[in-house]
Enzyme design. Sequence first.
Site, short mmCIF file in Angstrom:
data_model
loop_
_atom_site.label_atom_id
_atom_site.label_comp_id
_atom_site.label_asym_id
_atom_site.label_seq_id
_atom_site.Cartn_x
_atom_site.Cartn_y
_atom_site.Cartn_z
N ASP A 184 0.82 -1.22 0.00
CA ASP A 184 0.00 0.00 0.00
C ASP A 184 0.86 1.27 0.00
OD1 ASP A 184 1.04 -0.07 2.52
OD2 ASP A 184 -0.87 0.00 3.59
N GLY A 185 2.19 1.11 -0.08
CA GLY A 185 3.08 2.27 -0.15
C GLY A 185 3.66 2.70 1.19
N GLU A 186 3.21 2.10 2.28
CA GLU A 186 3.75 2.47 3.60
C GLU A 186 5.20 2.01 3.72
OE1 GLU A 186 1.31 0.80 6.68
OE2 GLU A 186 -0.36 2.16 6.27
N ARG A 233 9.43 25.61 -2.33
CA ARG A 233 8.86 26.58 -3.26
C ARG A 233 7.49 27.07 -2.80
NH1 ARG A 233 9.91 23.55 -8.92
NH2 ARG A 233 9.62 21.75 -7.56
N HIS A 254 15.32 27.11 -1.72
CA HIS A 254 14.74 27.97 -2.75
C HIS A 254 14.67 29.45 -2.36
CE1 HIS A 254 12.49 28.99 -6.26
NE2 HIS A 254 11.54 29.54 -5.51
N LYS A 261 11.60 35.88 -16.50
CA LYS A 261 10.65 34.77 -16.70
C LYS A 261 9.34 35.08 -15.99
CE LYS A 261 10.74 30.88 -14.05
NZ LYS A 261 11.29 29.65 -13.45
N ASP A 289 20.60 27.23 -12.22
CA ASP A 289 19.33 27.33 -11.48
C ASP A 289 19.45 26.49 -10.21
OD1 ASP A 289 16.74 28.13 -11.00
OD2 ASP A 289 15.92 27.32 -12.86
N SER A 301 13.07 20.93 -12.65
CA SER A 301 11.99 19.98 -12.32
C SER A 301 11.34 19.47 -13.61
CB SER A 301 10.98 20.69 -11.41
OG SER A 301 9.96 19.80 -11.04
N GLY A 318 11.67 20.97 -16.31
CA GLY A 318 12.60 21.41 -17.37
C GLY A 318 12.07 22.62 -18.13
#
Length: 296
Positions: A37-39, A94, A128, A189, A217, A221, A223
Amino acid sequence: MSDTSVIAGPASSELAEKIAKRLGVQLVATDLRIFSDGESKIRMIRAGKNCVIVQSTHPPTDTHIMQALMMARKCAEDGAHDICVVIPYLAYARQDRPFLDGEVVSIALVAKLLEAAGVRHVVTVDIHSQLAMSHFASIQNVSSIPLLADYASRMKLQRPVAVSPDSGGADRANEFAKRLKADAVALRKSRDKTTGEVAVDEKLDINVSGRDVILIDDIISSGGSIIKAAELLRKKGASKVYAMCAHALLIGDAAQRVMAAGVQDIISTNSIPGDHARVDLSPVIAEALESRHSSA
Ligand code: R5P
């Protein structure tokens, strides 16, 4: 630092090993099991009195954060005197403010969770923003710029120009360029706050024609930022374009798309393990840990 153990978080085991070696302290391995289950379940043999957990929080981001919390909790349960966590890539930095009405300041929550698990101090790399740092009670931000500039100085670049893809990264590009004895410029940007779509102002404050360019940078992420910048620089006649960053997340096929936009190579630190992680952060992280220890 004889009472210190470096705990090799599953996300950063190689970097942890390098840091422990530099500090000349015990390395504690972790045994990770991920359930269907990802745990996560983490087992680690008792660490020393002072614990330094090394765990970056690149994808699977929330899993890596949870694992960091689990390791900190275990150190606290074992009676550690001091728990420091090295998070070279600090996810959620971020989201350091609510950009749109109703948004959660995610980095503030991450800071609170770490503190609740027993973490006394965080060491990170090229966070960041200063605002992201302000959410932590005790945090040290280490710069990777000297190491990246040192790498670039060995690349035999022709009349290099350091370019930040956005004005927020102007200081980074300036510092990098100063070390490289090169020129620096920041592009303008803009990013749609809802769709994430990036646009770059075509007006450049420097002539890049026939010159090698290093796009610098903190994070690559999707790109998107580097691709827009590289396309513009190539259009303005730049010779070779390279991308350098602290944290190469390179989600999905970002690396291929960045290269297809005319970037010769992507060079990053080992804050996130991978093909582009050519610059080892262990010297600056070990130095930061040693200075904290000697001033304690
Ligand atoms: C933005 O302010 C950051 O400094 C990076 O430029 C940005 O996070 C890179 O993201 P992406 O690769 O998705 O454009």
